[in-house]
Design a protein around this motif. Structure first.
Motif, PDB file in Angstrom:
ATOM      1  N   ASN A 108       0.847  -1.188   0.000  1.00 45.92           N
ATOM      2  CA  ASN A 108       0.000   0.000   0.000  1.00 45.92           C
ATOM      3  C   ASN A 108       0.878   1.231   0.000  1.00 45.92           C
ATOM      4  O   ASN A 108       1.849   1.308   0.760  1.00 45.92           O
ATOM      5  N   TYR A 109       0.551   2.192  -0.857  1.00 38.66           N
ATOM      6  CA  TYR A 109       1.367   3.391  -0.996  1.00 38.66           C
ATOM      7  C   TYR A 109       0.516   4.654  -0.809  1.00 38.66           C
ATOM      8  O   TYR A 109      -0.670   4.686  -1.193  1.00 38.66           O
ATOM      9  N   TRP A 110       1.188   5.685  -0.292  1.00 34.86           N
ATOM     10  CA  TRP A 110       0.572   7.004  -0.140  1.00 34.86           C
ATOM     11  C   TRP A 110       1.301   8.013  -1.018  1.00 34.86           C
ATOM     12  O   TRP A 110       2.526   7.955  -1.159  1.00 34.86           O
ATOM     13  N   GLY A 111       0.527   8.951  -1.555  1.00 35.20           N
ATOM     14  CA  GLY A 111       1.131  10.077  -2.239  1.00 35.20           C
ATOM     15  C   GLY A 111       1.637  11.098  -1.230  1.00 35.20           C
ATOM     16  O   GLY A 111       1.442  10.959  -0.018  1.00 35.20           O
ATOM     17  N   GLN A 112       2.282  12.139  -1.754  1.00 34.70           N
ATOM     18  CA  GLN A 112       2.898  13.140  -0.884  1.00 34.70           C
ATOM     19  C   GLN A 112       1.883  14.152  -0.355  1.00 34.70           C
ATOM     20  O   GLN A 112       2.188  14.908   0.572  1.00 34.70           O
ATOM     21  N   GLY A 113       0.712  14.171  -0.935  1.00 32.82           N
ATOM     22  CA  GLY A 113      -0.325  15.095  -0.494  1.00 32.82           C
ATOM     23  C   GLY A 113      -0.369  16.350  -1.337  1.00 32.82           C
ATOM     24  O   GLY A 113       0.660  16.851  -1.791  1.00 32.82           O
ATOM     25  N   THR A 114      -1.579  16.842  -1.555  1.00 34.93           N
ATOM     26  CA  THR A 114      -1.767  18.099  -2.275  1.00 34.93           C
ATOM     27  C   THR A 114      -2.817  18.914  -1.523  1.00 34.93           C
ATOM     28  O   THR A 114      -3.844  18.382  -1.094  1.00 34.93           O
ATOM     29  N   GLN A 115      -2.551  20.197  -1.365  1.00 31.75           N
ATOM     30  CA  GLN A 115      -3.418  21.050  -0.550  1.00 31.75           C
ATOM     31  C   GLN A 115      -4.590  21.570  -1.370  1.00 31.75           C
ATOM     32  O   GLN A 115      -4.409  22.039  -2.508  1.00 31.75           O
ATOM     33  N   VAL A 116      -5.765  21.488  -0.770  1.00 31.09           N
ATOM     34  CA  VAL A 116      -6.977  22.081  -1.333  1.00 31.09           C
ATOM     35  C   VAL A 116      -7.498  23.094  -0.312  1.00 31.09           C
ATOM     36  O   VAL A 116      -7.723  22.749   0.842  1.00 31.09           O
ATOM     37  N   THR A 117      -7.662  24.325  -0.764  1.00 31.52           N
ATOM     38  CA  THR A 117      -8.149  25.384   0.115  1.00 31.52           C
ATOM     39  C   THR A 117      -9.376  26.014  -0.517  1.00 31.52           C
ATOM     40  O   THR A 117      -9.319  26.482  -1.655  1.00 31.52           O
ATOM     41  N   VAL A 118     -10.476  26.010   0.222  1.00 26.73           N
ATOM     42  CA  VAL A 118     -11.735  26.571  -0.272  1.00 26.73           C
ATOM     43  C   VAL A 118     -12.105  27.757   0.608  1.00 26.73           C
ATOM     44  O   VAL A 118     -12.280  27.614   1.825  1.00 26.73           O
ATOM     45  N   SER A 119     -12.215  28.908   0.001  1.00 26.18           N
ATOM     46  CA  SER A 119     -12.539  30.126   0.752  1.00 26.18           C
ATOM     47  C   SER A 119     -14.023  30.463   0.598  1.00 26.18           C
ATOM     48  O   SER A 119     -14.637  30.195  -0.441  1.00 26.18           O
ATOM     49  N   SER A 120     -14.551  31.063   1.642  1.00 21.92           N
ATOM     50  CA  SER A 120     -15.992  31.398   1.621  1.00 21.92           C
ATOM     51  C   SER A 120     -16.222  32.775   1.033  1.00 21.92           C
ATOM     52  O   SER A 120     -15.297  33.533   0.784  1.00 21.92           O
TER      53      SER A 120
END
Length: 120
Positions: A108-120
């Protein structure tokens, strides 16, 4: 060795859309399930969506009807289309895959992650 490369994160206003992609490469014989998880500071990583090799999917209740997971088996890629984004979707998103390697190891492998930012 298997590598996962994620792309597509970023910042968007509430109601907007983003598409995440994750490409797997390396000593891969077969990829079984592929999925996306997310994590915010101080909280546990949680499942967002998952897709089996046969195309069966499951989603977190919070994203049902807004997010769609898909995969391209020929390219060892999984995508997450995120529509109608909400501020509470803000998190680091991680790709996760179940791989059978050329050496017949199930890993099983994980990626490094990517940020998602949602502003109101």
């Amino acid at each position: 060795q298997v590598q996962l490369v994620e792309s597509g994160g970023g910042s968007v206003q509430a109601g907007g859309s983003l598409r995440l992609s994750c490409a797997a490469s390396g000593s891969i014989l077969r990829i079984d399930a592929m999925g996306w998880y997310r994590q915010t500071p101080g909280k546990q990583r949680e499942l967002v969506a998952r897709i089996t090799s046969g195309g069966s999917t499951n989603y977190a209740d919070s994203v049902k009807g807004r997010f769609t997971i898909s995969r391209d088996n020929a390219k060892n890629t999984v995508h997450l289309q995120m529509n109608s984004l909400k501020p509470e979707d803000t998190a680091a998103y991680y790709c996760n895959v179940d791989v059978v390697t050329m050496f017949l190891l199930q890993l099983n492998y994980w990626g490094q992650g990517t940020q998602v930012t949602v502003s109101s």
